[in-house]
Design a protein around this motif. Structure first.
Motif, PDB file in Angstrom:
ATOM      1  N   LEU A   1      95.275 -80.480 -16.103  1.00  0.00           N
ATOM      2  CA  LEU A   1      96.749 -80.991 -16.076  1.00  0.00           C
ATOM      3  C   LEU A   1      96.957 -82.039 -16.971  1.00  0.00           C
ATOM      4  O   LEU A   1      95.944 -82.710 -17.507  1.00  0.00           O
ATOM      5  CB  LEU A   1      96.757 -81.609 -14.552  1.00  0.00           C
TER       6      LEU A   1
ATOM      7  N   CYS B   1     102.074 -84.660 -11.867  1.00  0.00           N
ATOM      8  CA  CYS B   1     101.243 -83.886 -13.116  1.00  0.00           C
ATOM      9  C   CYS B   1     101.668 -82.586 -13.107  1.00  0.00           C
ATOM     10  O   CYS B   1     102.098 -81.902 -12.326  1.00  0.00           O
ATOM     11  CB  CYS B   1      99.710 -83.849 -12.512  1.00  0.00           C
ATOM     12  N   ILE B   2     101.396 -81.973 -14.399  1.00  0.00           N
ATOM     13  CA  ILE B   2     101.853 -80.839 -14.929  1.00  0.00           C
ATOM     14  C   ILE B   2     100.544 -80.079 -15.094  1.00  0.00           C
ATOM     15  O   ILE B   2      99.886 -80.256 -15.789  1.00  0.00           O
ATOM     16  CB  ILE B   2     102.834 -80.804 -16.127  1.00  0.00           C
ATOM     17  N   ALA B   3     100.580 -78.783 -14.315  1.00  0.00           N
ATOM     18  CA  ALA B   3      99.301 -77.812 -14.481  1.00  0.00           C
ATOM     19  C   ALA B   3      99.489 -77.222 -16.060  1.00  0.00           C
ATOM     20  O   ALA B   3     100.458 -76.516 -16.224  1.00  0.00           O
ATOM     21  CB  ALA B   3      99.220 -76.920 -13.810  1.00  0.00           C
ATOM     22  N   ARG B   4      98.339 -77.171 -16.836  1.00  0.00           N
ATOM     23  CA  ARG B   4      98.084 -76.302 -17.854  1.00  0.00           C
ATOM     24  C   ARG B   4      98.065 -74.765 -17.758  1.00  0.00           C
ATOM     25  O   ARG B   4      98.518 -73.855 -18.311  1.00  0.00           O
ATOM     26  CB  ARG B   4      97.143 -76.802 -18.830  1.00  0.00           C
TER      27      ARG B   4
ATOM     28  N   ARG C   1      96.279 -72.124 -14.111  1.00  0.00           N
ATOM     29  CA  ARG C   1      95.956 -71.906 -12.667  1.00  0.00           C
ATOM     30  C   ARG C   1      94.482 -72.355 -12.725  1.00  0.00           C
ATOM     31  O   ARG C   1      93.675 -72.251 -13.987  1.00  0.00           O
ATOM     32  CB  ARG C   1      95.933 -70.579 -12.250  1.00  0.00           C
TER      33      ARG C   1
ATOM     34  N   MET D   1      98.344 -82.979  -6.939  1.00  0.00           N
ATOM     35  CA  MET D   1      98.642 -83.670  -8.243  1.00  0.00           C
ATOM     36  C   MET D   1      99.734 -83.265  -8.661  1.00  0.00           C
ATOM     37  O   MET D   1     100.437 -83.996  -9.391  1.00  0.00           O
ATOM     38  CB  MET D   1      97.343 -83.207  -9.051  1.00  0.00           C
ATOM     39  N   THR D   2     100.149 -82.027  -8.588  1.00  0.00           N
ATOM     40  CA  THR D   2     101.510 -81.522  -9.001  1.00  0.00           C
ATOM     41  C   THR D   2     102.736 -82.281  -8.156  1.00  0.00           C
ATOM     42  O   THR D   2     103.879 -82.720  -8.907  1.00  0.00           O
ATOM     43  CB  THR D   2     101.789 -79.970  -9.049  1.00  0.00           C
TER      44      THR D   2
ATOM     45  N   LEU E   1      95.322 -79.250  -6.756  1.00  0.00           N
ATOM     46  CA  LEU E   1      96.402 -79.039  -7.402  1.00  0.00           C
ATOM     47  C   LEU E   1      97.545 -79.315  -7.040  1.00  0.00           C
ATOM     48  O   LEU E   1      98.505 -79.886  -7.616  1.00  0.00           O
ATOM     49  CB  LEU E   1      96.279 -77.300  -8.043  1.00  0.00           C
ATOM     50  N   ALA E   2      97.967 -78.798  -5.805  1.00  0.00           N
ATOM     51  CA  ALA E   2      99.312 -79.166  -4.996  1.00  0.00           C
ATOM     52  C   ALA E   2      99.306 -80.756  -4.813  1.00  0.00           C
ATOM     53  O   ALA E   2     100.463 -81.145  -5.098  1.00  0.00           O
ATOM     54  CB  ALA E   2      99.073 -78.382  -3.662  1.00  0.00           C
TER      55      ALA E   2
END
Length: 316
Positions: free
Chosen positions: A137, A116-119, A121, A111-112, A108-109
């Protein structure tokens, strides 16, 4: 599914994510031939370049990135969270899946940080004998990406040793369907694919799935998954949201648009498939015709899917 083609506005930027960050291998990069451009219905004034990526040259579940110049204005699916018109249960192509290594928070860290934008958690849940940890994401040009850790997955769904690198090949793509009867007829009766899953999500597990995809808690979902029983990747997961699955996405799958444009499958006999498609009411949009050494055909599915069927005479 041998490959999925995704239209991108900036090929080098997309490669920075899928190759640079995710570590997918570049198999080839080349200009789109004039012959293929015409097959896809693109104007002669358009210039195209594309690249095929794999996970360590695995032949199934590959990703093709296609950049057209001038840049297309239409997007196949743009979620409301990204300022677009398409709600999560809108009918049409949905997400591209990848297996990743634990811990998923590291992914997650990473890709953001790459834009990228997480939808939401990450969500970890158990359904029957399957234990998953998943994250959705929005990646290049708003394309939904589902990243997952298969803590306990059936070997028919996840090949041994996955992901083999930081990220796997494409094990599954998802499509929202508005009509399960028509979808079963197309995938099962017409294409002859095998339904490995065909079941409604039971009430005790609904909220996990609803949270993941962004629909109201308690909403009904039905999963219908097709694959080659001997091949764990390249699966197609059809998701039906019952009364929520009534509106189609604003765009339509096509190589002329940004986002998911084509699903490429191999076929032994294109002429026979063309006859079955026409008899079964599935529109044949182009072909069969020989293009760049392959015989190709485009067929439109019941949920707006665009399939490129290839009767290949030579391997790359």
């Amino acid at each position: 599914m041998r490959a999925i083609t995704v239209g991108v506005s900036d090929l080098n930027s997309a490669l920075a994510l899928f190759h640079g960050v995710m570590g997918l291998k570049i198999e080839w990069r080349e200009k789109l031939s004039a012959q293929r451009q015409r097959f896809y219905g693109l104007a002669d004034s358009i210039q195209g370049e594309w690249v095929e990526l794999s996970c360590q040259s695995y032949p199934v579940g590959r990703l093709r990135l296609l950049q057209l110049t001038p840049t297309p204005r239409e997007i196949v699916r743009l979620d409301t969270q990204m300022g677009g018109p398409d709600s999560p249960p809108a009918i049409g192509p949905k997400a591209i899946d990848f297996y990743v290594r634990p811990p998923i928070e590291t992914t997650l860290a990473e890709m953001t940080a790459a834009g990228c934008i997480a939808r939401s958690r990450p969500i970890r849940y158990v359904i029957g004998n399957t234990e998953s940890e998943e994250l959705v994401l929005f990646g290049t040009d708003g394309v939904p990406l589902l990243l997952m850790i298969g803590h306990r997955h059936n070997p028919s769904s996840m090949r041994a040793g996955t992901p083999y690198g930081k990220y796997s090949e494409v094990p599954t793509i998802s499509v929202v369907t508005g009509d399960l009867v028509a979808t079963r007829k197309f995938y099962g009766d017409l294409l002859g694919l095998t339904a490995m899953v065909d079941t409604e999500v039971s009430p005790e597990y609904r909220d996990f799935a609803c949270t993941l995809v962004g629909i109201p808690p308690g909403s009904r979902l039905h999963y219908l998954m097709y694959q080659d029983p001997k091949e764990p990747s390249g699966k197609i997961l059809l998701v039906h949201f019952f009364e929520l699955s009534t509106r189609r996405i604003a765009g339509l799958m096509h190589p002329s648009r940004l986002g998911v444009g084509l699903y490429t499958h191999d076929c032994r006999d294109l002429d026979a498939l063309a006859a079955r498609s026409r008899a079964g009411g599935a529109p044949v949009e182009a072909g069969p015709v020989r293009i760049d050494g392959d015989r190709l055909m485009l067929v439109r599915g019941p949920n707006g899917e665009l399939f490129e069927f290839s009767e290949r005479t030579a391997m790359r």
